[in-house]
Design an enzyme around this catalytic site. Structure first.
Site, PDB file in Angstrom:
ATOM      1  N   SER A  51       0.827  -1.214   0.000  1.00 52.03           N
ATOM      2  CA  SER A  51       0.000   0.000   0.000  1.00 52.03           C
ATOM      3  C   SER A  51       0.850   1.248   0.000  1.00 52.03           C
ATOM      4  CB  SER A  51      -0.839   0.069   1.271  1.00 52.03           C
ATOM      5  OG  SER A  51      -1.578  -1.076   1.456  1.00 52.03           O
TER       6      SER A  51
ATOM      7  N   GLU B 213      -3.275   0.564  -9.140  1.00 51.35           N
ATOM      8  CA  GLU B 213      -2.180   1.533  -9.252  1.00 51.35           C
ATOM      9  C   GLU B 213      -0.935   0.727  -9.612  1.00 51.35           C
ATOM     10  OE1 GLU B 213      -1.747   3.453  -5.384  1.00 51.35           O
ATOM     11  OE2 GLU B 213      -1.702   5.425  -6.289  1.00 51.35           O
TER      12      GLU B 213
ATOM     13  N   HIS C  82      -0.831  -2.401  -7.127  1.00 50.83           N
ATOM     14  CA  HIS C  82      -1.611  -2.065  -5.933  1.00 50.83           C
ATOM     15  C   HIS C  82      -3.110  -2.133  -6.225  1.00 50.83           C
ATOM     16  CE1 HIS C  82      -2.737   1.174  -2.745  1.00 50.83           C
ATOM     17  NE2 HIS C  82      -2.900  -0.035  -2.268  1.00 50.83           N
TER      18      HIS C  82
ATOM     19  N   ASN D 212      -2.822   6.215  -1.233  1.00 52.52           N
ATOM     20  CA  ASN D 212      -2.732   6.297   0.232  1.00 52.52           C
ATOM     21  C   ASN D 212      -2.083   7.574   0.741  1.00 52.52           C
ATOM     22  OD1 ASN D 212      -4.159   4.093   1.272  1.00 52.52           O
ATOM     23  ND2 ASN D 212      -2.613   2.744   0.391  1.00 52.52           N
TER      24      ASN D 212
END
Ligand code: NAI
Length: 283
Positions: free
Chosen positions: A119, A152, A140, A190
């Site tokens: 992450s 991602e 991701h 994130n």
């Protein structure tokens, strides 16, 4: 790069979801975890998800059986000698990931791509544990994997264009939408999401409002599908803490300091939905 077989490492929330979408897309999937019982738990979750699709009329019983027959349970990283790509989804901890990638580098064929579903951790640092940094990449997925469209894709410093292309093609083959980002702490998703969640935890910690009120404000006021504290429970509070620590360490800015209440919950083992209790209680 013709990828037909995949190894997914970690049969938890994310690994089981990634394994499911790969098997549904026709890949042979080695699902790996530390213990056989963890692998079986992941397979149980997948089987339940597929049964729900059958009930809803989106899949036949035969199709479900076909998907389930694409899995090979694994508790040995040496099984990676059979695959074209490994997607690692073990815990969000650099030491654990580096150890896994070092071992994979010994067993996986030279042409194999080593991807991480991290992450927030630097792909370049994970790649440095191997002798093939050009074949290491971030992939991701979002939670819950079978539902969410985005992947991602994170290029490490050394990731080759050929590897990027192969991973983009594979992402599309899973009916997902790839978005390319560079390797900075928390990537895009994130870096933007987690400070918001952390701030929501601070508002609870400082007594600004109840957990229900905080979630309601963000749902109704900002049109978010779920409130930030509920979302944190879904992500896993341990994962949220690891990500905040990565942002804090990576940027060195106090605005990324994890809320003490988040640390307290993780220490108590209140990890969110997966442990039955986080900000809310789950059956
Ligand atoms: P989880 O706690 O549900 O599952 C982790 C699994 O990895 C467990 O089954 C554990 O036994 C296994 N594991 C730990 N060490 C291992 C090793 N050395 N070898 C094989 N298996 C090992 O965690 P979750 O939520 O699935 O997260 C996994 C990764 O995905 C983390 O890096 C996390 O940051 C990332 N991620 C999590 C998201 C989320 O919403 N929870 C979203 C996107 C990425």
């Amino acid at each position: 790069m013709d990828i037909k077989k995949v190894m997914v490492i970690g049969a938890g929330q994310m690994g089981s979801g990634i394994a499911q979408v790969c098997a549904q897309a026709g890949y042979i999937v080695y699902l790996n975890d530390l213990k056989e019982e963890f692998v079986q738990k992941g397979l149980g979750v997948i089987s339940k998800n597929l049964s729900r699709q059958v009930t809803k009329g989106r899949m036949t019983e035969e199709e479900k059986d076909k998907v389930l027959s694409n899995f090979i349970p694994s508790t040995n990283l040496q099984d990676s000698e059979n695959v074209g790509i490994v997607i690692e989804a073990a815990v969000e901890n650099m030491e654990v990931k580096s150890k896994i990638f070092k071992e994979l580098d010994q067993y996986a064929p030279n042409h194999a791509i080593l991807a991480s579903n991290t992450s927030s951790l630097p792909i370049t640092e994970i790649a440095a544990a191997t002798k093939r940094p050009e074949k290491v990449i971030g992939m991701h997925f979002m939670n819950p994997v079978p539902v969410m469209k985005l992947v991602e894709i994170i290029r490490g410093l050394a990731t080759s264009d050929e590897v990027y292309q192969a991973v983009e093609d594979m992402t599309k083959s899973l009916s997902k939408i790839p978005v390319e980002v560079n390797d900075f702490p928390g990537f895009v998703s994130n870096r933007v999401l987690m400070p918001m969640i952390n701030e929501a935890i601070y508002t609870l910690y400082e007594g600004v409002a109840t957990k229900e009120a905080i979630d309601e404000v963000m749902k109704l006021g900002m049109n978010h599908p779920m409130g930030p504290l509920t979302l944190a429970d879904f992500i896993g509070l341990d994962t949220c803490l690891y990500i905040m620590e990565t942002l804090h360490e990576g940027f060195g800015d106090d605005k990324y300091r994890p809320c003490p209440l988040l640390r307290k919950y993780v220490k108590a083992g209140w990890l969110g939905k997966k442990s039955g209790r986080g900000f809310y209680i789950y059956n």
